[in-house]
Motif scaffolding. Structure first.
Motif, PDB file in Angstrom:
ATOM      1  N   VAL A 118     -11.924  11.188  -2.231  1.00 55.69           N
ATOM      2  CA  VAL A 118     -11.172  10.383  -1.258  1.00 55.69           C
ATOM      3  C   VAL A 118     -11.700   8.956  -1.212  1.00 55.69           C
ATOM      4  CG1 VAL A 118     -10.487  10.186   1.155  1.00 55.69           C
ATOM      5  CG2 VAL A 118     -10.731  12.441   0.121  1.00 55.69           C
ATOM      6  N   CYS A 145      -7.043   5.422  11.150  1.00 53.96           N
ATOM      7  CA  CYS A 145      -6.326   5.564   9.881  1.00 53.96           C
ATOM      8  C   CYS A 145      -7.193   6.257   8.832  1.00 53.96           C
ATOM      9  CB  CYS A 145      -5.875   4.196   9.375  1.00 53.96           C
ATOM     10  SG  CYS A 145      -4.515   3.464  10.315  1.00 53.96           S
ATOM     11  N   THR A 146      -8.471   5.910   8.781  1.00 46.77           N
ATOM     12  CA  THR A 146      -9.386   6.552   7.835  1.00 46.77           C
ATOM     13  C   THR A 146      -9.504   8.044   8.110  1.00 46.77           C
ATOM     14  OG1 THR A 146     -10.664   4.498   7.650  1.00 46.77           O
ATOM     15  CG2 THR A 146     -11.715   6.508   6.882  1.00 46.77           C
ATOM     16  N   VAL A 202      -6.593   0.921  -1.410  1.00 43.47           N
ATOM     17  CA  VAL A 202      -6.708   0.034  -0.256  1.00 43.47           C
ATOM     18  C   VAL A 202      -7.379  -1.279  -0.652  1.00 43.47           C
ATOM     19  CG1 VAL A 202      -7.682  -0.210   2.054  1.00 43.47           C
ATOM     20  CG2 VAL A 202      -6.746   1.976   1.320  1.00 43.47           C
ATOM     21  N   SER A 207       0.818  -1.203   0.000  1.00 46.96           N
ATOM     22  CA  SER A 207       0.000   0.000   0.000  1.00 46.96           C
ATOM     23  C   SER A 207       0.857   1.262   0.000  1.00 46.96           C
ATOM     24  CB  SER A 207      -0.925  -0.005   1.217  1.00 46.96           C
ATOM     25  OG  SER A 207      -1.795   1.090   1.192  1.00 46.96           O
ATOM     26  N   SER A 228      -3.567  -1.642   5.155  1.00 45.65           N
ATOM     27  CA  SER A 228      -3.511  -0.988   3.849  1.00 45.65           C
ATOM     28  C   SER A 228      -3.648   0.522   4.030  1.00 45.65           C
ATOM     29  CB  SER A 228      -4.622  -1.507   2.937  1.00 45.65           C
ATOM     30  OG  SER A 228      -4.442  -2.871   2.635  1.00 45.65           O
ATOM     31  N   LEU A 229      -4.571   0.926   4.885  1.00 47.56           N
ATOM     32  CA  LEU A 229      -4.728   2.343   5.201  1.00 47.56           C
ATOM     33  C   LEU A 229      -3.478   2.890   5.881  1.00 47.56           C
ATOM     34  CD1 LEU A 229      -8.393   2.250   6.553  1.00 47.56           C
ATOM     35  CD2 LEU A 229      -7.643   3.377   4.460  1.00 47.56           C
ATOM     36  N   ILE A 253      -6.319   9.862   6.938  1.00 50.76           N
ATOM     37  CA  ILE A 253      -6.256  10.014   5.477  1.00 50.76           C
ATOM     38  C   ILE A 253      -7.241  11.071   5.001  1.00 50.76           C
ATOM     39  CG2 ILE A 253      -6.691   8.830   3.288  1.00 50.76           C
ATOM     40  CD1 ILE A 253      -5.603   6.294   4.577  1.00 50.76           C
ATOM     41  N   PHE A 279      -0.880   3.333   3.361  1.00 49.08           N
ATOM     42  CA  PHE A 279      -1.207   4.508   2.551  1.00 49.08           C
ATOM     43  C   PHE A 279      -0.677   5.769   3.230  1.00 49.08           C
ATOM     44  CE2 PHE A 279      -3.909   7.680   0.538  1.00 49.08           C
ATOM     45  CZ  PHE A 279      -4.023   7.206  -0.763  1.00 49.08           C
ATOM     46  N   THR A 311     -10.473   6.975  -4.231  1.00 47.39           N
ATOM     47  CA  THR A 311      -9.032   6.746  -4.135  1.00 47.39           C
ATOM     48  C   THR A 311      -8.727   5.642  -3.131  1.00 47.39           C
ATOM     49  OG1 THR A 311      -8.616   9.077  -4.652  1.00 47.39           O
ATOM     50  CG2 THR A 311      -6.811   7.829  -3.676  1.00 47.39           C
ATOM     51  N   LEU A 312      -9.344   5.726  -1.964  1.00 48.48           N
ATOM     52  CA  LEU A 312      -9.105   4.703  -0.940  1.00 48.48           C
ATOM     53  C   LEU A 312      -9.648   3.347  -1.377  1.00 48.48           C
ATOM     54  CD1 LEU A 312      -9.790   6.521   2.450  1.00 48.48           C
ATOM     55  CD2 LEU A 312      -7.612   5.978   1.372  1.00 48.48           C
TER      56      LEU A 312
END
Length: 255
Positions: free
Chosen positions: A101, A239-240, A109, A78, A153-154, A243, A157, A104-105
């Motif tokens: 967003v 994490c979300t 992800v 990621s 994954s986040l 981001i 990122f 993209t995620l």
């Protein structure tokens, strides 16, 4: 603005294709490494080790080794996936496109999580060759692996946006995640550690991930599965949020 599924699918497909193009490094290398761990510690040495609880030692270490590979590969895949567009400058094409967003995620992800699930499946099938094991709660195992894959994954990122060199991309996976996973009960039960180390070990967040996955396999673990699930979901939410803040402010994306 509504979710643009076509944009998310385009990003997802591109990232998954990149993964398949480097299958030797992305698939064969981690599977071979994990298989060697299982062969040496599970098959060769495992027969000489006492059972951990009611679980054969060779089978006991499989969830920990699977988690070791998942965390490292998911984070690396990621982080590299978002770092390269920043490094080459193609990130500006993404930022100027009508892609939000969420798209993209979902693309980045989702692709990284899919890679992790593919790796997990291959590793479990390979492990079956060397060590017999059962999965007591297969649905829980799938959901837990998916949550861990999405969470890291986040996290990867975020790492890929933070890093400003290839060297920094490897710092977290190699110097932090790998040692914490080895110390997180991969090869032993936290309950078998002498005091006060059995309590100190609980400060290691990876303990809860390894323990949660081990519970899905054998129905018993060092930590309650609900605590493991709660912490994994909390990490996913944090994490979300980070981001979302990065995209809102453009930190390290627009300079």
């Amino acid at each position: 603005m509504s979710f643009n599924a076509r944009s998310a699918w385009s990003i997802y497909r591109r990232e998954l294709w990149r993964f398949l193009r480097t299958a030797f490094q992305s698939v064969l290398a981690p599977v071979l490494t994990t298989s060697l761990y299982i062969l040496v510690f599970g098959s060769a040495i495992g027969d000489r080790m006492p059972d951990v609880g009611s679980v054969d030692y060779g089978a006991f270490i499989i969830p920990g080794l699977l988690m070791l590979t998942l965390l490292g590969e998911t984070t690396s895949n990621s982080s590299f996936g978002i770092y390269m567009p920043r490094f080459t400058g193609t990130i500006y094409e993404l930022l100027s496109a009508p892609v939000g967003v969420a798209e993209t995620l979902a693309g980045f992800v989702g692709a990284a999580a899919t890679k992790s699930l593919i790796l997990a499946a291959i590793i479990l099938l390979t492990a079956r060759i060397f060590v017999p094991y059962d999965i007591a709660h297969p649905v829980f195992a799938f959901v837990f692996i998916l949550l861990v894959a999405a969470s890291f994954s986040l996290f990867g990122f975020i790492l890929g946006i933070w890093a400003d060199s290839f060297e920094k991309l490897g710092i977290i996976p190699m110097l932090i995640l790998t040692p914490l996973t080895f110390l997180g009960g991969t090869f032993y039960s936290i309950a078998d550690l002498p005091a006060p180390w059995n309590t100190v070990a609980l400060a290691n967040p990876i303990v809860y991930l390894v323990s949660g996955l081990r519970w899905t396999f054998y129905g018993s673990a060092d930590v309650s599965i609900w605590v493991s699930l709660a912490l994994t979901l909390a990490f996913l939410v944090v994490c979300t949020a980070i981001i979302a803040y990065i995209f809102r402010t453009g930190w390290r994306l627009r300079n």
